[in-house]
Design an enzyme around this catalytic site. Structure first.
Site, mmCIF file in Angstrom:
data_model
loop_
_atom_site.group_PDB
_atom_site.id
_atom_site.type_symbol
_atom_site.label_atom_id
_atom_site.label_comp_id
_atom_site.label_asym_id
_atom_site.label_seq_id
_atom_site.Cartn_x
_atom_site.Cartn_y
_atom_site.Cartn_z
ATOM 1 N N ASP B 26 62.265 26.938 80.256
ATOM 2 C CA ASP B 26 61.538 27.050 81.452
ATOM 3 C C ASP B 26 61.697 28.554 81.783
ATOM 4 O OD1 ASP B 26 60.389 26.074 83.923
ATOM 5 O OD2 ASP B 26 62.087 26.205 84.851
ATOM 6 N N ASP B 28 60.899 30.033 85.738
ATOM 7 C CA ASP B 28 61.085 30.043 87.155
ATOM 8 C C ASP B 28 62.392 29.255 87.591
ATOM 9 O OD1 ASP B 28 60.749 31.347 89.656
ATOM 10 O OD2 ASP B 28 58.823 30.808 89.823
ATOM 11 N N ASP B 245 66.005 24.309 84.846
ATOM 12 C CA ASP B 245 66.826 24.181 86.007
ATOM 13 C C ASP B 245 66.567 22.960 86.873
ATOM 14 O OD1 ASP B 245 64.124 25.238 86.583
ATOM 15 O OD2 ASP B 245 64.993 25.456 88.828
#
Lengths: 308, 308
Positions: B26, B28, B245
């Site tokens: 991922d 961001d 995240d």
């Protein structure tokens, strides 16, 4: 199999009439569609009033104040006074007053909401457009939150915008901040158009998604609308009839409050829906089935004549 | 009680590294936050590449085209090529192409989406603001729907407005019209701000509420993102690591696709979340627990040095 709503005819008319003293009626889809009266709904409601029934107009629509509703009723030939109007905006203002709320309300909505807040002396932010004027990614640097805000109230707002959404969600990040929705109707009923008219529920779900917590809902099917008037006028649920066109709000509201229920087929709910729900194995669907049914409310006019 | 994610240290580093050939990461919240690199994430990713791992950047963010992502990667020191970028907009375009879609897409979104549609030769409407210029109740009389539209695609769109919502929902009234969402992320992770930044999920829920039907979701945790690259590059799930995240998208995506999973704590998910989920009696929460955990991805840099 649960019973289909009973079509009101001469055989059951007296029993029906004797079962209630108070009438709560939804407006859009029952009494009118936009600015057009539906059939002879006005004559039907006025006739029930002349028979001694107490009348209340109960609407999830948050866009008008009660004064504006009285004007609309009068224009379309419904006898009405301000005390008989129960709108989701009115209930919101009453609820905040009861809570002793003494901060400011961030309003995503129209003057129908702010007029009711003014009525009870509760401070609120200005309504109207807040368009995007910078890159959205610059907003966190420039947007200032009003520190006096202690509640976010979401109603119908055609000026809904990204900055408003960000503002609402950011206020709600404070878990002490109240989150109120006037209603969760998915659509406004409109006829003669291929277009779908979005309802307040769409804005509510939008804000709810970002806030990651659910709102307190003022409108039907929440019982709050009945509580507000039943306390003031000592209405007995067992002597009260709820009339509506949208079963997942109006009829469910009636059931939630222990009222008698009448569905009319001039708005959202169709005859096929009733048949589908009565055949469903899902008990939640059975709760959408009203006690009584009429193709349209104006049909009562000729029926009531047979009693004269 | 289910196991907490294993913190990667020297005792398990070799086993961890030997468990995968491919890395999906991922962006961001893992690699960068807005325009700022997170720790030494670039060195960590580039080091994994130098060890022979295939790297893919997998993002739900629909606002940029793959070309723009390559530029951003390069600017922040991540080696990257267009083929390694898997964005939700790219997956949307690939999906429509695979379906043989030959009508026009009504896009609620940005150039990140239209660039990918252009790439595969699929027609689309113009993006940008469509502000409210008349009373909303006049819109049904004036709004014309493009008859060539056969799909509505909703991504991040800070120009989201009532007319756009009405247009999207009205197209979707035709049950043949496809309904696609790039992703359902509730928020963009931003730091150093008291403000909440609304994610694509808010617009998607808004349109979904009025349309009264759910969209096909392209982004994580949907498996479509893995399908698109695994078919092209023959990636084995059992030899692939997903780094993220946000557990309800990234880690769930990894679990849904049968990948190894690594959570970093530099974005949405906090250590307390992991503890709460591991203690929960809800098995759905256990699925949010990754195999491995690192405070930040850059921590891999020093760990990997111990192997040299």
């Amino acid at each position: 199999m649960p019973q289909m709503p009973k079509i009101i005819d001469q055989t059951c008319l007296r029993a029906f009439l004797n079962s209630f003293d108070n009438v709560l009626t939804d407006c859009d889809g029952v009494l009118w569609s936009g600015d057009n009266i539906i059939g002879r709904a006005n004559d039907a409601v006025n006739k029930l009033r002349s028979l001694g029934k107490k009348i209340f107009y109960v609407t999830n629509n948050s866009t008008k104040s009660r004064d504006e509703y009285v004007k609309k009723c009068e224009k379309l030939g419904f006898i009405a006074s301000k005390e008989e109007i129960v709108s989701s905006s009115f209930v919101m203002a009453q609820y905040l007053k009861q809570q002793g709320f003494n901060k400011k309300v961030y309003v995503v909505g129209t003057s129908g909401m702010t007029a009711e807040l003014d009525n009870v002396g509760i401070a609120h932010t200005d309504i109207g457009p807040e368009p995007l004027t910078v890159s959205p990614f610059k907003l966190p640097e420039t947007m200032e939150l009003d520190p006096e805000v202690g509640a976010v109230a979401v109603g119908f707002d055609a000026d809904f915008s990204f900055p408003k959404l960000m503002r609402a969600a950011s206020h709600l990040e404070d878990q002490e901040c109240l989150f109120i929705a006037t209603n969760t109707d998915e659509r406004f009923p409109i006829t003669d158009s291929k277009l779908v008219f979005p309802g307040t529920g769409s804005f509510v779900r939008c804000v709810e998604t970002v806030a990651e917590r659910p709102p307190l809902i003022m409108g039907k099917p929440s019982e709050k609308m009945f509580t507000v008037i039943s306390e003031k006028y000592q209405l007995k649920p067992s002597r009260t009839l709820m009339i509506g066109d949208r079963c997942n709000t109006d009829i469910l509201f009636g059931k939630n409050c222990g009222l008698h229920t009448l569905v009319v087929l001039t708005g959202v709910t169709k005859k096929e829906d009733l048949e589908m729900w009565s055949k469903s194995s899902d008990e939640e669907k059975h709760r959408l089935l009203a006690d009584y049914c009429l193709p349209q409310l104006g049909d009562l006019v000729d029926l009531l004549k047979t009693l004269e």
